[in-house]
Design a protein around this motif. Structure first.
Motif, PDB file in Angstrom:
ATOM      1  N   UNK A 113      49.944 -40.744  14.499  1.00  0.00           N
ATOM      2  CA  UNK A 113      50.371 -40.405  15.910  1.00  0.00           C
ATOM      3  C   UNK A 113      51.891 -40.349  15.618  1.00  0.00           C
TER       4      UNK A 113
ATOM      5  N   UNK B  99      54.418 -42.331  16.092  1.00  0.00           N
ATOM      6  CA  UNK B  99      54.685 -43.274  16.000  1.00  0.00           C
ATOM      7  C   UNK B  99      54.291 -43.689  14.615  1.00  0.00           C
ATOM      8  N   UNK B 100      53.508 -43.014  14.187  1.00  0.00           N
ATOM      9  CA  UNK B 100      53.185 -43.955  12.409  1.00  0.00           C
ATOM     10  C   UNK B 100      54.625 -42.939  11.488  1.00  0.00           C
ATOM     11  N   UNK B 101      55.182 -41.932  12.038  1.00  0.00           N
ATOM     12  CA  UNK B 101      56.158 -41.652  10.928  1.00  0.00           C
ATOM     13  C   UNK B 101      57.917 -41.720  11.118  1.00  0.00           C
TER      14      UNK B 101
ATOM     15  N   UNK C   7      50.685 -49.812  21.226  1.00  0.00           N
ATOM     16  CA  UNK C   7      50.396 -49.840  19.282  1.00  0.00           C
ATOM     17  C   UNK C   7      51.124 -50.874  18.891  1.00  0.00           C
TER      18      UNK C   7
ATOM     19  N   UNK D  91      43.910 -49.153  13.134  1.00  0.00           N
ATOM     20  CA  UNK D  91      43.971 -47.664  12.217  1.00  0.00           C
ATOM     21  C   UNK D  91      44.360 -47.631  10.998  1.00  0.00           C
TER      22      UNK D  91
ATOM     23  N   UNK E 236      48.058 -50.508  13.613  1.00  0.00           N
ATOM     24  CA  UNK E 236      48.441 -50.333  12.213  1.00  0.00           C
ATOM     25  C   UNK E 236      48.369 -50.484  11.025  1.00  0.00           C
TER      26      UNK E 236
ATOM     27  N   UNK F 122      51.780 -49.820   7.114  1.00  0.00           N
ATOM     28  CA  UNK F 122      53.511 -50.804   6.501  1.00  0.00           C
ATOM     29  C   UNK F 122      52.280 -51.423   5.857  1.00  0.00           C
TER      30      UNK F 122
END
Lengths: 178, 289
Positions: A70, A72-74, B8, B31, B53, B56
């Motif tokens: 995605x 947004x992960x970058x 998200x 994720x 996610x 991180x």
């Protein structure tokens, strides 16, 4: 599925050396962000679920499926697409030239993914064996060529004999040059 | 083929992840590498409200050795397991197995913890965890716990993880001197999910087998440990054991699935050959070690 409007998120990243700022829905894949938001349509979308390899790009130097990330992960990442691999004057880089010389493409749809994958593979493994080349190509699908020309292209890009008569004849041989 | 909308979250600590999971429960999905989850979303086989996610969370990306154990963080990527010389030295089976997973582009993103939590019946890491008696470290807002691999895999795509649990890492026992390891798979094309596969570990004491661990993948809804085979091998001579016969016996009672790729009967015959081949290679390595 959420019952409210999903807010867009701001992402700052570098694409082909250019700093970019995107406002995207979280579900926007990197592939769609490159194509739709940044107009970098060299990255192709075939299967959109990680099988075909047409959308392969480099993220921080590593080849990845851009349909499985995605945008947004970058945040903070460095992305290189096929556009970023060519010289600014529009000429072909050695991997692209090798695909052209060896009939490594026909319709060309899969080619950007192959160019990116092969670039990453040769950076990691500059002197590959035939088996390693074929293994590395396994993650990209081509429905036109039957892969033989692509294998020869990788060999040429690696500075190895391609084993193909036509490719040899197109170049000056050691004797002809002397 | 576009994922459905989701909220998200990108927390940076394990505590933030577990509190997000506690708040959203079944509506949230973790994720990691995304190499299985994103296709599931793209095909709309799942519609989570929230994606958490964990890329991180620095604490999930650590690998360290303590005493006889290698602790591998959940977001350690397949490519790291393939290439890190310290990991290969401590638990050689990890480095042997990683190249069998997908293609290099997939291995650059996919993670150990993601593969275990996804629990595909043809995946490699579940079989490795089971064979090596690994322990899965899990965290939630109610605390941490370890789940033995033998109790972790419940059925196809089902594990002992609850909706509020985060897979934090995996503890792999380090085998000592005189050990050998091998992975054998049959797939129609390199990089595809295996029709059947086996991971094997053996350790010798002099010219006798002292320890053996063998697990199959793709042969049922969860990986299958071949305990009777292991018991038969222990105490046998490293040379001159009829591996073909013990392998055939070991898979004779299994009932692998029929599908478009292969019949159950074919899988059983293939598995017998792969088990014998893996044991031969593992023993050969153990003899030189």
């Amino acid at each position: 599925m959420p019952d409210h409007e999903i807010p867009e998120i701001t992402v700052r990243l570098t694409v082909n050396g250019q700093p970019e700022r995107l406002r995207v829905e979280p579900r926007r894949t990197l592939a769609d962000a490159l194509r739709e938001d940044l107009a970098l349509t060299g990255t192709h979308l075939g299967c959109e679920h990680g099988v075909c390899g047409a959308c392969t790009v480099l993220v921080d130097g590593q080849a990845v499926r851009s349909c499985l990330l995605f945008a947004v992960q970058l945040e903070g990442a460095e992305v290189t697409t096929v556009e970023g691999l060519s010289p600014a004057d529009g000429s072909l880089n050695p991997v692209q030239q090798a695909f052209r010389d060896n009939h490594g493409l026909q319709c060309g749809f899969c080619t950007p993914g192959f160019i990116v994958s092969v670039t990453a593979f040769l950076a990691d493994n500059p002197h590959p064996t035939d088996e390693q080349i074929r293994e590395a190509l396994g993650g990209n699908l081509c429905r036109c060529t039957g892969y033989q020309g692509i294998v020869r292209a990788v060999k040429q890009a690696a500075g190895q004999p391609t084993g193909a008569r036509e490719a040899v004849e197109l170049r000056p041989t050691a004797q002809a040059a002397s | 083929m576009k994922p459905p909308p989701f909220d998200y979250l990108a927390p940076t600590t394990v505590a933030e992840v577990t509190s997000a999971l506690a708040e959203h429960g079944d509506d949230a999905k973790v994720l990691a590498g995304g190499q299985s989850l994103v296709p599931v979303l793209a095909m709309r086989l799942a519609r989570p409200e929230v994606i958490v996610d964990v890329n991180r969370v620095a604490d999930l990306d650590r690998v360290h050795r303590e005493d006889g154990t290698l602790l591998v963080g959940a977001t350690t990527r397949h490519v790291t397991l393939e290439r890190d010389p310290d990991i290969a030295a401590a638990v050689p089976l990890l480095a042997r197995t990683a190249p069998h997973i997908g293609h290099f582009q997939i291995r650059n993103r996919g993670t150990l913890g993601g593969s275990l939590a996804h629990a595909d019946s043809a995946a490699e890491w579940p079989a490795v965890a089971l064979a090596l008696d690994a322990e899965i470290e899990v965290a939630s807002t109610s605390g941490s716990r370890r789940i033995p691999a033998a109790e972790f895999f419940v059925s196809t795509f089902m594990t002992a993880l609850g909706a509020e649990d985060l897979l934090v890492g995996v503890r792999f026992p380090v085998w000592g001197a005189g050990s050998g390891f091998a992975v054998e798979e049959l797939a129609r094309r390199s990089g595809d999910f295996a029709i059947a596969g086996v991971v094997a570990a053996v350790q010798r004491n002099g010219d006798r087998i002292e320890r053996a661990a063998v697990a199959l993948l793709g042969m049922g809804p969860v990986p299958i440990r071949l305990h009777p085979l292991e018991q038969e091998l222990v105490g046998s001579p490293t040379a001159s054991t009829d591996l073909d016969a013990v392998a055939r016996d070991a898979v004779a009672g299994l009932d692998p699935p029929d599908d478009v790729h292969a019949s159950g009967g074919y899988r059983r015959r293939v598995a017998a050959v792969l088990v014998a081949r893996a044991l031969a290679r593992a023993l050969q390595e153990a003899e030189g070690a």
